[in-house]
Design a protein around this motif. Structure first.
Motif, mmCIF file in Angstrom:
data_model
loop_
_atom_site.group_PDB
_atom_site.id
_atom_site.type_symbol
_atom_site.label_atom_id
_atom_site.label_comp_id
_atom_site.label_asym_id
_atom_site.label_seq_id
_atom_site.Cartn_x
_atom_site.Cartn_y
_atom_site.Cartn_z
ATOM 1 N N LEU A 24 33.352 -5.915 8.232
ATOM 2 C CA LEU A 24 32.101 -6.079 8.864
ATOM 3 C C LEU A 24 32.288 -5.675 10.566
ATOM 4 O O LEU A 24 31.299 -4.817 11.059
ATOM 5 C CB LEU A 24 31.657 -7.351 9.086
ATOM 6 C CG LEU A 24 30.566 -7.599 7.904
ATOM 7 C CD1 LEU A 24 30.206 -9.179 7.832
ATOM 8 C CD2 LEU A 24 29.460 -6.915 7.565
ATOM 9 N N GLY A 33 30.274 -2.636 12.402
ATOM 10 C CA GLY A 33 29.631 -2.573 13.507
ATOM 11 C C GLY A 33 30.197 -1.926 14.489
ATOM 12 O O GLY A 33 29.148 -1.239 15.411
ATOM 13 N N SER A 57 24.070 -1.247 13.899
ATOM 14 C CA SER A 57 25.230 -2.051 14.692
ATOM 15 C C SER A 57 24.826 -3.690 15.114
ATOM 16 O O SER A 57 25.704 -4.138 14.832
ATOM 17 C CB SER A 57 25.691 -1.278 15.976
ATOM 18 O OG SER A 57 26.696 -1.931 16.608
ATOM 19 N N VAL A 67 24.712 -6.012 11.766
ATOM 20 C CA VAL A 67 26.231 -6.391 11.606
ATOM 21 C C VAL A 67 26.930 -7.148 12.712
ATOM 22 O O VAL A 67 27.337 -8.276 12.605
ATOM 23 C CB VAL A 67 27.332 -5.043 11.258
ATOM 24 C CG1 VAL A 67 28.386 -5.419 11.187
ATOM 25 C CG2 VAL A 67 26.578 -4.117 10.247
ATOM 26 N N THR A 68 26.728 -6.793 13.982
ATOM 27 C CA THR A 68 27.524 -7.712 14.988
ATOM 28 C C THR A 68 26.798 -9.154 15.154
ATOM 29 O O THR A 68 27.717 -9.928 15.451
ATOM 30 C CB THR A 68 27.081 -6.786 16.277
ATOM 31 O OG1 THR A 68 27.794 -5.497 16.287
ATOM 32 C CG2 THR A 68 27.574 -7.472 17.411
#
Length: 212
Positions: free
Chosen positions: A20, A24, A49, A52-53
């Motif tokens: 992950l 990201g 991004s 996911v972050t």
């Protein structure tokens, strides 16, 4: 031996990085490179991004950073919609901040910092509330300026990046710390790239007026 021990520790951290985080960070690198070149498509990669972050940050208990990324998500969607839904959007020039813009920046930073710090200290188990709040508040202002295509967005974003690098490392997010250092460097050149674009646009406008 000490240097070798440090390198081994860093390598161990790299091995423990999740897929992950790699996803990201990869999307984040693509986004900032497109943004540096003033490409509207940067918002698409920014959205990937950010989503996911937020998952990664939740696991690290960086709650203000999650709120910041929610703001990134909203501003990315807004920015993308704004430029593709207006026929003159793609030609909208880069401009410098006015006094009013700076006033809004100060308001965003001050308000966001106070709100973040209050909620982090009262309602979360954050061990870095001051740090987390400052990084997020300055980035909020930078993203607003980026959406408005203001040159000084790079300055605000780099103030945030400067404090975010050690914060992320402190939280064990080595890959994100490296990404942020990279973003810090890119933003430095992004500022001068945008400044050149702004100057070239001004010169072309003057030449166009002279022909008329």
């Amino acid at each position: 031996m000490e240097i070798l021990s440090i390198l081994q520790h860093l390598w161990q951290q790299v091995l423990e990085i999740s897929w992950l985080q790699w996803l990201g960070v990869s999307a984040g690198v693509t986004q900032v490179m497109l943004s540096k070149n003033n490409k509207v498509s940067n918002y698409l990669f920014g959205i990937i991004s950010v989503i996911v972050t937020m998952i990664v940050l939740y696991e690290a208990k960086l709650y203000a950073e999650i709120a910041l990324n929610m703001y990134y998500l909203i501003m990315s969607i807004y920015g993308w919609w704004y430029w593709i839904s207006n026929k003159d959007a793609a030609q909208k020039p880069i401009t410098s901040c006015s006094g009013k813009d700076w006033g809004i920046v100060v308001l965003i930073v001050g308000t966001a910092f106070a709100i973040f710090y209050y909620f982090l200290t009262r309602y979360t188990d954050s061990d870095v509330p001051l740090w987390d709040a400052w990084v997020s508040a300055t980035a909020w202002a930078g993203m607003w300026l980026l959406a408005r295509r203001k040159l000084e967005n790079w300055i605000l974003l780099n103030i945030s990046n400067l404090f975010a690098i050690p914060l992320l490392y402190h939280k064990g997010l080595l890959l994100y710390a490296i990404l942020t250092f990279y973003l810090f460097t890119v933003a430095f050149f992004g500022y001068f790239n945008w400044k050149k674009m702004m100057k070239n646009h001004a010169l072309s406008t003057v030449k166009g007026d002279q022909k008329i």
